[in-house]
Design an enzyme around this catalytic site. Structure first.
Site, short mmCIF file in Angstrom:
data_model
loop_
_atom_site.label_atom_id
_atom_site.label_comp_id
_atom_site.label_asym_id
_atom_site.label_seq_id
_atom_site.Cartn_x
_atom_site.Cartn_y
_atom_site.Cartn_z
N GLU A 422 0.81 -1.23 0.00
CA GLU A 422 0.00 0.00 0.00
C GLU A 422 0.84 1.28 0.00
O GLU A 422 0.63 2.16 -0.81
CB GLU A 422 -0.90 0.03 1.25
N GLU A 484 -5.36 -0.12 -9.13
CA GLU A 484 -4.71 0.99 -9.86
C GLU A 484 -3.55 0.57 -10.76
O GLU A 484 -3.34 1.16 -11.83
CB GLU A 484 -4.25 2.09 -8.90
N THR A 570 -13.80 6.54 -11.93
CA THR A 570 -12.71 6.11 -11.06
C THR A 570 -13.01 4.79 -10.36
O THR A 570 -12.18 4.26 -9.64
CB THR A 570 -12.34 7.22 -10.04
#
Ligand SMILES: *[C@@H]1O[C@H](CO)[C@@H](O)[C@H](O)[C@H]1NC(C)=O
Ligand SMILES: CC(=O)N[C@H]1CO[C@H](CO)[C@@H](O)[C@@H]1O
EC number: 3.2.1.-
Length: 578
Positions: A422, A484, A570
Site C-alpha cells: 500500500e 490501480e 474512477t
C-alpha cells in the site's frame, strides 16, 4: 410445441422491448427523460423533499463538435498463437470472477460485501448491495448475461430511501452506485437501470442543497430526510468534492437534464478559479473549505490518496464532453506542476528507468519539499497521463505515463509475493538525473527513515523490516485487492499496443490470484513481504468492479470497451462518450 416455443420467444422479446432502448442516450431523446417510477404514492421520495436553496438557473451542458484524436493504438492482426494465449488467460480471469460472484450470491447476496475468509457478509456502503451494483457492468462485459439479468432483477428491490447508516460518503455512493448503474445502462440499454441511477442521483442531489450549493461530502442522510438545516463542510478532501463530475455529467447527457450538470459545474468552477492561487500553483491542497469556498489554502499536495481522482477526472471530463477548453487548461496546468513537484526517479538496484509519484509540502508560496513516498493508489497516474497525453497531443505525457506505470510494475516484481504494498518510501534521484545504485547510500537512508543513528547496523533494520533493495521503509504492508496498477497497465496497453504489458499483467494476475485466494473468494493481504502472513476478511467491491474487469479487458479483443467509445469513471465503470 414449435408454435408454443415461438409464442414464448415472441413474448420474451416483447417484454425485453419494454425495458431495452439502447438508442436512448444519443439520438431518440430530445426532451428530458423522466423515470417510469411514480412519486405520487405515500412513500418517502427524495424528489418530493422541498429544496431549501433552489437554483434559479442551470448551467447548460456544453456541446462540442470537436473531433478528438484517436486514443487507442491501431492494433494489427493477431496470430492464432497469440489469440490462443490471450484467450486462455482471459478464461482464467473469468473463472476467478465467476467464483467470487457465486460466493457472493451464496453467502452475501444483497449485502454490500462478502467476507471472503469466513464466508459471511457485511454492510459497508449504505447497505444497498454495493458489490451487486458495482459488479453489474463487469458481468455484462465478461459475457455473464444470465448473472447480469438476475442481478438487475434483484436490484429493483433495493430501496434507496431505506437508510441503514446515519452518515454516507457522497463520493463513494456516487462512484460505486450512480456510476455502476449508469455504466450498466450505457452497456445494456435497460431503462430500469437508468431509473435506478436517477433514484440514487435524486437522493445525492439533496447533499448539494446548501446555501452555496457546495455538497456535503460526509452526509447525514437521516437529518437531511428530516429537513434539518445543511451546511457544506469546512474541511473536505479534494478527491471527494472534486470527482463527482463524470457521473453527473453523463447522467445529464443521457437524461437531457441540465440540473445534473449544473450541480457539479458549480464545484469545478471554483477549482478552476483558484487553481493558480495555492502555495503550489497548478495543484490544489489536499483539504479545502467548501463552506467559505476557499480551495487554495493548505500545505499538502499530491496526486495520491485523498486527491487522486480530482486530477484523474480532468482529462476524462475532456473526453466525456467531447473537448472542453476549461478542462484542457486545468489538466495541463495541474500536470505541468505535478510533474515538477511530485514525480521522482527512485534509486534502485538495477538502475531501472522508472518513475514514482510522491507528495509535496509547501507552507510558503514558491517553496516546496518532496516526500518520496510511493502508494499503490497513485498507480492510476500513469494511465491518466497516457490518456491525457493522447487526447491533448502531448507525447511527453505518454512517455511519463509509461515510466510511472513501469514504476508500479517494478515495485510489484520487487516484493517476495510479487505484489506491491500500500505505502512505502524510496530514495529520490531528482527528475532526469542519473543515479547509479549505491548500496551505502541506500543503507544510510534506511537508517535515517528508521530514526536510527548512522552508526547502527542497517542490515539488521533491512532484515527486520523485510525491505527489498531500493525500499527505505514500508509503512503499510497490505495489498487490499486494489486495481490501480492493472488499470494503468491496461490503459497503456490500449494506448501504445505494447504486448510486453500483457505479459506483465499476466504476471501480476497469477501472483495476486495465487496469494489472495481463499476457500470462498479472494481476500486482502496483510503483508506482501511475508508469504505466511494472515489474510484480512475483506473483499471490497472494487475487486470485481475494477481489478478483475481491467484484467479481463487487457486480455480481450481491443475493441471490447474501446477507449475511443468509452471513458472509465474512477470505479472502472465505462461511460459512453457522445
Ligand atoms: C507537454 O507537457 C509538458 C509538461 O506538462 C509541457 O512542458 C510541454 O510543453 C507539453 N508539450 C506540448 C506539445 O504541449
Ligand atoms: C513471488 C511469485 O510468486 N512470483 C511469481 C509471479 O508470477 C510469475 C509468473 O507469472 C512467476 O514467474 C513468479 O515467480
Amino acid at each position: 410445441m414449435v408454435v408454443l416455443a415461438l409464442i414464448v420467444l415472441f413474448l420474451l422479446q416483447k417484454l425485453d422491448f419494454l425495458h431495452f432502448i439502447p438508442s436512448l442516450p444519443d439520438n431518440v431523446q430530445s426532451t428530458p427523460y423522466t423515470p417510469e417510477q411514480s412519486v405520487d404514492d405515500d412513500r418517502f421520495h427524495w424528489k418530493k423533499l422541498p429544496l431549501r436553496y433552489p437554483v434559479s438557473s442551470y448551467a447548460h451542458l456544453p456541446k462540442s463538435n470537436a473531433k478528438l484524436p484517436q486514443v487507442q493504438h491501431a492494433f494489427g492482426h493477431e496470430s492464432t498463437e497469440e489469440a490462443t494465449i490471450r484467450q486462455k488467460r482471459q478464461k482464467e480471469v473469468k473463472r476467478v470472477l465467476q467464483r467470487c460472484w457465486s460466493s457472493y450470491r451464496e453467502h452475501a447476496w444483497l449485502s454490500d460485501e462478502l467476507a471472503p475468509v469466513t464466508g459471511s457478509k457485511k454492510d459497508t456502503f449504505g447497505g444497498w448491495a454495493a458489490t451487486l451494483a458495482d459488479t453489474l457492468d463487469t458481468l455484462w462485459i465478461a459475457d455473464l448475461k444470465d448473472e447480469f439479468h438476475d442481478g438487475v432483477e434483484a436490484l429493483l428491490d433495493i430501496d434507496f430511501t431505506k437508510i441503514s447508516q446515519g452518515e454516507i460518503n457522497v463520493f463513494e455512493t456516487t462512484i460505486r452506485y450512480l456510476g455502476g448503474f449508469i455504466a450498466a445502462f450505457d452497456l445494456s440499454g435497460d431503462r430500469r437501470l437508468l431509473d435506478k441511477a436517477i433514484e440514487v442521483a435524486e437522493m445525492l442531489y439533496i447533499a448539494f442543497d446548501t446555501p452555496n450549493r457546495m455538497p456535503i461530502t460526509r452526509w447525514n442522510v437521516k437529518d437531511a430526510a428530516a429537513g434539518k438545516p445543511q451546511l457544506a463542510g469546512e474541511g473536505v478532501l479534494v478527491a471527494e468534492i472534486g470527482s463527482l463530475s463524470l457521473e453527473f455529467t453523463r447522467l445529464a447527457q443521457i437524461t437531457r437534464n441540465d440540473k445534473w450538470y449544473d450541480c457539479i459545474d458549480r464545484i469545478m468552477q471554483v477549482f478552476d478559479r483558484q487553481q493558480g492561487s495555492s502555495n503550489i500553483p497548478g495543484m490544489w491542497p489536499l483539504v479545502v473549505n467548501a463552506r467559505t469556498q476557499d480551495f487554495a489554502s493548505g500545505d499538502h499536495f499530491t496526486l495520491a490518496a485523498m486527491a487522486d481522482s480530482l486530477y484523474e477526472y480532468l482529462p476524462k471530463m475532456y473526453a466525456l464532453l467531447g473537448g472542453s477548453s476549461m478542462y484542457a487548461k486545468m489538466y495541463e496546468d495541474a500536470m505541468s506542476t505535478a510533474i515538477q513537484e511530485t514525480v521522482f526517479k527512485p534509486m534502485v538496484p538495477d538502475n531501472a528507468d522508472i518513475l514514482l509519484s510522491g507528495n509535496a509540502r509547501s507552507d510558503r508560496r514558491g517553496e516546496s519539499q518532496l516526500q518520496p513516498q510511493g502508494q499503490h493508489l497513485v498507480c492510476y497516474a500513469g494511465g491518466m497521463l497516457a490518456l491525457g497525453g493522447r487526447l491533448l497531443k502531448n507525447e511527453t505525457h505518454i512517455e511519463l505515463g509509461r515510466k510511472l506505470t513501469d514504476g508500479c510494475i517494478w515495485t510489484y516484481e520487487a516484493t517476495p509475493l510479487g505484489i506491491m504494498p500500500e505505502v512505502f518510501d524510496m530514495m529520490p534521484c531528482g527528475l532526469g538525473s542519473k543515479c547509479p545504485w549505491d548500496e551505502a547510500k541506500w543503507k544510510s537512508s534506511v537508517l535515517e527513515k528508521a530514526s536510527q543513528d548512522s552508526g547502527a547496523d542497517a542490515s539488521e533494520v533491512i532484515k527486520h523490516e523485510r525491505l527489498p533493495p531500493g525500499f527505505t521503509s514500508i509503512s503499510d504492508r497490505r495489498y487490499i485487492l486494489r486495481p490501480e496498477a492493472i488499470e494503468s497497465v491496461f490503459l497503456l496497453y490500449r494506448i501504445t499496443g505494447d504486448p510486453l504489458l500483457q505479459e506483465k499483467a499476466w504476471q501480476m494476475f497469477t501472483n495476486i490470484s495465487k496469494y489472495t485466494e481463499t476457500e470462498f473468494a479472494n481476500a486482502a493481504l496483510r503483508d506482501v513481504t511475508d508469504p505466511s502472513a494472515p489474510k484480512d476478511d475483506s473483499m471490497e467491491s472494487f475487486w470485481t468492479a475494477e481489478t478483475l474487469k481491467y484484467f479481463y479487458l487487457i486480455f480481450s479483443e481491443p475493441d471490447l470497451i474501446s477507449l475511443d467509445k468509452f471513458v472509465f469513471n474512477t470505479e472502472a465503470h465505462p461511460f459512453r462518450r457522445p
